[in-house]
Write an enzyme that holds these catalytic residues in place. Structure first.
Site, PDB file in Angstrom:
ATOM      1  N   GLY A  36       0.803  -1.223   0.000  1.00 61.49           N
ATOM      2  CA  GLY A  36       0.000   0.000   0.000  1.00 61.49           C
ATOM      3  C   GLY A  36       0.829   1.262   0.000  1.00 61.49           C
ATOM      4  O   GLY A  36       0.317   2.342  -0.300  1.00 61.49           O
ATOM      5  N   GLY A 173       5.901  24.908   6.319  1.00 63.78           N
ATOM      6  CA  GLY A 173       5.405  24.603   4.984  1.00 63.78           C
ATOM      7  C   GLY A 173       3.892  24.587   4.947  1.00 63.78           C
ATOM      8  O   GLY A 173       3.247  24.064   5.851  1.00 63.78           O
ATOM      9  N   ILE A 177       0.116  18.989   2.726  1.00 60.73           N
ATOM     10  CA  ILE A 177       0.409  18.319   3.998  1.00 60.73           C
ATOM     11  C   ILE A 177       0.292  19.299   5.155  1.00 60.73           C
ATOM     12  O   ILE A 177      -0.339  19.017   6.179  1.00 60.73           O
ATOM     13  CB  ILE A 177       1.809  17.679   3.956  1.00 60.73           C
ATOM     14  N   ASP A 294       5.673   8.765  -7.761  1.00 58.76           N
ATOM     15  CA  ASP A 294       6.479   9.822  -7.138  1.00 58.76           C
ATOM     16  C   ASP A 294       7.936   9.787  -7.569  1.00 58.76           C
ATOM     17  O   ASP A 294       8.602  10.824  -7.608  1.00 58.76           O
ATOM     18  CB  ASP A 294       6.427   9.691  -5.609  1.00 58.76           C
ATOM     19  N   ALA A 302      -1.262  10.193  -5.565  1.00 58.32           N
ATOM     20  CA  ALA A 302      -1.570   8.770  -5.701  1.00 58.32           C
ATOM     21  C   ALA A 302      -2.338   8.476  -6.976  1.00 58.32           C
ATOM     22  O   ALA A 302      -2.055   7.486  -7.680  1.00 58.32           O
ATOM     23  CB  ALA A 302      -2.362   8.291  -4.484  1.00 58.32           C
ATOM     24  N   HIS A 425     -30.965  19.015  -7.855  1.00 57.77           N
ATOM     25  CA  HIS A 425     -31.167  20.054  -6.834  1.00 57.77           C
ATOM     26  C   HIS A 425     -31.849  19.422  -5.621  1.00 57.77           C
ATOM     27  O   HIS A 425     -32.743  18.595  -5.769  1.00 57.77           O
ATOM     28  CB  HIS A 425     -32.051  21.164  -7.401  1.00 57.77           C
TER      29      HIS A 425
END
Length: 449
Positions: A36, A173, A177, A294, A302, A425
């Site tokens: 995973g 940062g 994240i 990555d 992902a 709606h």
């Protein structure tokens, strides 16, 4: 001999393995940590599990306005943190069984590429015809000058192992994240500070999204400092470049991720510049070795990794050139309200001298938003007559809404071709069609001035 050897069983690796097996290939999948990858075990799933607990807490805490009276509602930090581990474990077991159901061989050991056709794990060599590197990324743990204990600075991996709730934390940062962790911890009554080296929060986002995030953070008493970073640390006193001193329990480094390049001898022969370099087919400079997810740095999400995985298998089997376009990749920052984007930002269009039309539809114009008391946010669309160039959303269900716009972009649907589409709606999705109509001043629920 295996047709495909895949290193890394995160979203890129396991998707490639399953797709290859669906085409009848013999597949071997290597994973040095947990099936995973980061997403399931240390990223997407754990944080969204925690965010859901936080969401329930916030709903109950504010339930009086909905006619529901509750008293003495408190979060249990330990149980919240334990639950994310339980959820990841359950999904991991299910995913492992899914992979095995396709007859894929799983080797849970560190894999090293000895040659372009040999992968070594433990004391065994495995012969493979093609190699796919999908080893992912790891947190970029910043190092600061000064005098402090190593465990004072946490990564997004390490914060999941806390056993006690911090009273305060400084997040270095403000990308996805940093934003998500700020929302989690501030909702649990941890005092949150954020530093951002850029001149605005969430600098990769459209400027109007950044401005709204700033407003939301001020409302939630999250202190943030832009054009600023950590200068040094003395014990638990953090000194910022703007001169401010902050006493805090921890620093969380949220300054992006770096490639996990740990796969043996062949790495010396691969073209690596921070990430593994590939061509448009995700092929490295070695003929039968590919790099997806990555590790190639193209789009560190992902769902990007999963699409690259599907594409690379199609290329290996059929020679079909991958149709992977970064501008068609949506991104989502979770919490309440969600934040989502796809395509160009307005500042990018201005810098590139591209002519465009713009709409900005307020979520507060939606009946569903009022019924839910979730009126914060907007749906912003940037387009020409021929195509949607970008969309930026702050709203409940923004992740689902951006998926609708992704369908339009990917399939080249012109904005006016959506005019006859009937949206249900009351829903948040009504905001999508309203924002498209607003490009031509045709939105029903925007007043004329």
């Amino acid at each position: 001999m295996f047709d495909v050897g895949i290193i890394g069983a995160g979203p890129a690796g396991y998707t490639a393995a399953i797709r290859a097996a669906q085409y009848g290939l013999k597949v071997i999948l290597f994973e040095k940590n947990q099936i995973g990858g980061t997403c399931l075990n240390r990223g997407c799933i754990p944080t969204k599990t925690i965010l859901h607990s936080v969401s329930i807490y916030n709903e109950i805490k504010n339930s009086t306005k909905f006619g529901i009276n509750t008293d003495n509602v408190t979060p249990d930090f330990t149980k919240i943190w334990e639950r994310q581990k339980t959820v990841s474990e359950k999904i991991r077991k299910s995913l492992t069984n899914l992979i095995k159901s396709y007859g894929i061989t799983i080797i849970e050991e560190l894999a090293e590429i000895e040659t372009p056709n040999i992968i070594k794990a433990g004391n065994t060599n495995y012969n493979v015809e093609n190699i796919i590197i999908a080893s992912g990324s790891m947190p970029n743990k910043l190092k600061f000058s000064g005098d402090y204990k190593e465990d004072f600075v946490l990564t997004s991996d390490e914060i999941l192992n806390l056993t006690e709730q911090p009273k305060s934390i400084l997040i270095a940062g403000s990308g996805a994240i940093g934003i998500e962790w700020a929302r989690i911890l501030s909702a649990l009554q941890t005092k949150v500070y954020i530093t951002e080296i850029a001149d605005k929060l969430c600098p990769a986002m459209d400027y109007e999204v950044s401005e709204r995030i700033s407003r939301l953070f001020k409302k939630n008493r999250i202190e943030f400092y832009t054009s600023c970073s950590v200068e040094k640390i003395q014990n638990k006193t953090v000194i910022l470049t703007n001169g401010k001193q902050i006493e805090t329990d921890y620093i969380l480094t949220a300054a992006g991720r770096i490639a996990d390049i740990d796969f043996g001898k062949i790495s010396e022969k691969l073209k690596i510049n921070k990430y593994i370099s590939t061509d448009c087919n995700f092929k490295t400079n070695i003929e039968n070795i590919y790099a997806i997810g990555d590790i190639n740095g193209t789009s560190m999400l992902a769902h990007s990794a999963m699409k690259q995985a599907e594409n690379v298998i199609e290329y290996i089997i059929k020679g079909n050139c991958p149709k992977f376009d970064k501008k068609q990749v949506p991104s989502v920052i979770y919490g309440s309200p969600e934040i989502a984007a796809i395509g160009k930002t307005e500042q990018e269009l201005i810098q590139e001298n591209i002519k465009y039309k713009k709409s900005l539809f307020p979520v507060s114009a939606l009946g569903k938003a009022y019924a839910d008391d979730k009126i914060e946010g907007f749906i912003k669309i940037l387009a020409t007559e021929e195509e949607i160039l970008g969309a930026h959303i702050i709203s409940e269900e923004a992740g689902a809404l951006i998926g609708q716009i992704a369908i339009m972009i990917t399939n080249g649907i012109k904005p006016k071709e959506m005019h006859n589409t009937i949206f249900p709606h009351p829903t948040y999705s009504e905001g999508v069609i309203e924002s498209i109509l607003a490009l031509d001043n045709m939105a029903i629920h925007i007043p004329q001035f």
